[in-house]
Design a protein around this motif. Structure first.
Motif, PDB file in Angstrom:
ATOM      1  N   SER A 152     -43.407  -5.073 -81.251  1.00 30.99           N
ATOM      2  CA  SER A 152     -44.783  -5.484 -80.988  1.00 30.99           C
ATOM      3  C   SER A 152     -45.107  -3.632 -79.634  1.00 30.99           C
ATOM      4  O   SER A 152     -44.085  -3.305 -79.844  1.00 30.99           O
ATOM      5  CB  SER A 152     -44.688  -6.345 -79.457  1.00 30.99           C
ATOM      6  N   ILE A 154     -47.409  -3.333 -76.517  1.00 26.00           N
ATOM      7  CA  ILE A 154     -47.948  -3.140 -75.162  1.00 26.00           C
ATOM      8  C   ILE A 154     -48.503  -2.598 -74.268  1.00 26.00           C
ATOM      9  O   ILE A 154     -47.821  -1.573 -74.401  1.00 26.00           O
ATOM     10  CB  ILE A 154     -46.722  -3.961 -74.334  1.00 26.00           C
ATOM     11  N   ILE A 166     -43.101 -12.498 -75.043  1.00 33.33           N
ATOM     12  CA  ILE A 166     -43.074 -11.461 -76.159  1.00 33.33           C
ATOM     13  C   ILE A 166     -41.789 -11.106 -76.251  1.00 33.33           C
ATOM     14  O   ILE A 166     -41.737 -10.556 -77.034  1.00 33.33           O
ATOM     15  CB  ILE A 166     -44.508 -10.247 -75.696  1.00 33.33           C
ATOM     16  N   LEU A 167     -41.253 -10.087 -74.981  1.00 29.03           N
ATOM     17  CA  LEU A 167     -40.110  -9.597 -75.037  1.00 29.03           C
ATOM     18  C   LEU A 167     -38.923 -10.555 -76.328  1.00 29.03           C
ATOM     19  O   LEU A 167     -38.330 -10.042 -76.419  1.00 29.03           O
ATOM     20  CB  LEU A 167     -39.576  -9.033 -73.891  1.00 29.03           C
ATOM     21  N   PHE A 170     -40.038 -10.713 -80.710  1.00 33.64           N
ATOM     22  CA  PHE A 170     -40.299  -9.664 -80.863  1.00 33.64           C
ATOM     23  C   PHE A 170     -38.453  -8.810 -80.907  1.00 33.64           C
ATOM     24  O   PHE A 170     -38.484  -9.177 -79.720  1.00 33.64           O
ATOM     25  CB  PHE A 170     -41.343  -8.837 -80.709  1.00 33.64           C
ATOM     26  N   ASN A 172     -38.271  -5.573 -80.946  1.00 29.24           N
ATOM     27  CA  ASN A 172     -38.278  -4.238 -80.160  1.00 29.24           C
ATOM     28  C   ASN A 172     -39.887  -5.234 -80.026  1.00 29.24           C
ATOM     29  O   ASN A 172     -40.894  -4.836 -80.098  1.00 29.24           O
ATOM     30  CB  ASN A 172     -38.110  -3.405 -81.136  1.00 29.24           C
ATOM     31  N   THR A 173     -39.914  -4.078 -78.803  1.00 27.80           N
ATOM     32  CA  THR A 173     -41.185  -3.782 -78.278  1.00 27.80           C
ATOM     33  C   THR A 173     -41.354  -2.387 -77.300  1.00 27.80           C
ATOM     34  O   THR A 173     -40.589  -1.999 -76.719  1.00 27.80           O
ATOM     35  CB  THR A 173     -41.135  -4.867 -77.096  1.00 27.80           C
ATOM     36  N   LEU A 175     -42.985  -0.567 -75.099  1.00 21.19           N
ATOM     37  CA  LEU A 175     -44.551  -1.304 -73.285  1.00 21.19           C
ATOM     38  C   LEU A 175     -44.548   0.160 -73.079  1.00 21.19           C
ATOM     39  O   LEU A 175     -44.172   1.041 -72.393  1.00 21.19           O
ATOM     40  CB  LEU A 175     -43.191  -0.691 -72.285  1.00 21.19           C
TER      41      LEU A 175
END
Length: 237
Positions: A152, A154, A166-167, A170, A172-173, A175
């Motif tokens: 994702s 963000i 969200i964290l 998924f 991996n994210t 930011l």
């Protein structure tokens, strides 16, 4: 005949990550529109371009203030498009440069929408660029995603009531622009046991580049606007 308009991604900061296509177009256009947050401040995108393209006599500076006030943003976006349209009507070839990729969280998107809404006759070409998070992952030799992992992206300068979700959802994210909410984000990563598998990068590809996995060392600091965290559910196997 009206000129052509180009949206050109110039990459994350390292001039060598500008594409050959971006350089070719910027070499040939008559006008290069350089976005900046306020008068008297340098354009980061232009500082990248200046290292590989001769821009003398081509630069048109456009102000896009850093604010969440929509009325104020609309005013500056509309004024910018007015200026671009005036150049296009004179038959000038005009390029709008932007960091990273033009169609990912970029000011270019709002310029593009307004130009398309005002006239269907304007010929528009968008040139993709290297994303900041791709360059940051490469700098840390860390994969963004592998096998069946999900990713994702963000814009962390905004507030999210569901950031924990969200964290957690998924693998991996990314930011992006995390400086404003950095301490809060780090606290959430620690709560979800993701902090040890995350890393921070600011000013990627520039002389002042900072890369670290020690997020705690940055708590309480005034961080650069162009910074991000890549958070991962799992470490390297």
């Amino acid at each position: 005949m009206a000129g052509r308009f180009y949206g050109v991604g110039v990459g994350p900061g390292d001039p060598e990550l500008m594409t050959l296509k971006a350089k070719r177009i910027l070499d040939k256009v008559d006008i290069i529109c350089a976005p900046k947050s306020k008068a008297g401040k340098d354009s980061i995108a232009l500082s990248i371009v200046d290292e590989v393209v001769s821009t003398e006599g081509k630069i048109k500076e456009l102000i896009f203030p850093m604010t969440h006030n929509q009325d104020r943003l609309d005013k500056f976006w509309n004024e910018a498009v007015d200026g671009i349209q005036a150049e296009l009507k004179e038959g000038q070839e005009v390029a709008f440069i932007t960091l990273g990729d033009p169609l990912l969280y970029s000011t270019y998107i709002y310029v593009l929408k307004r130009l398309k809404n005002r006239s269907s006759a304007v010929k528009i070409k968008t040139v993709p660029g290297v994303n900041s998070f791709s360059a940051c992952a490469a700098a840390m030799n860390q994969p963004l995603a592998e096998k069946n992992e999900t990713l994702s992206i963000i814009p962390a300068a905004y507030d999210y009531d569901n950031l924990d979700e969200i964290l957690d959802t998924f693998d991996n994210t990314v930011l992006m622009k995390v400086a404003r909410n950095f301490d809060e984000v780090v606290a959430k990563l620690e709560k979800l046991e993701m902090k040890e598998n995350s890393f921070y990068v600011s000013k990627c590809g520039r002389d002042e580049e900072l890369l670290t996995k020690d997020l705690d060392s940055l708590l309480g600091d005034e961080l650069d606007y162009l910074s991000l965290i890549i958070a991962k559910q799992r470490g390297e196997e």
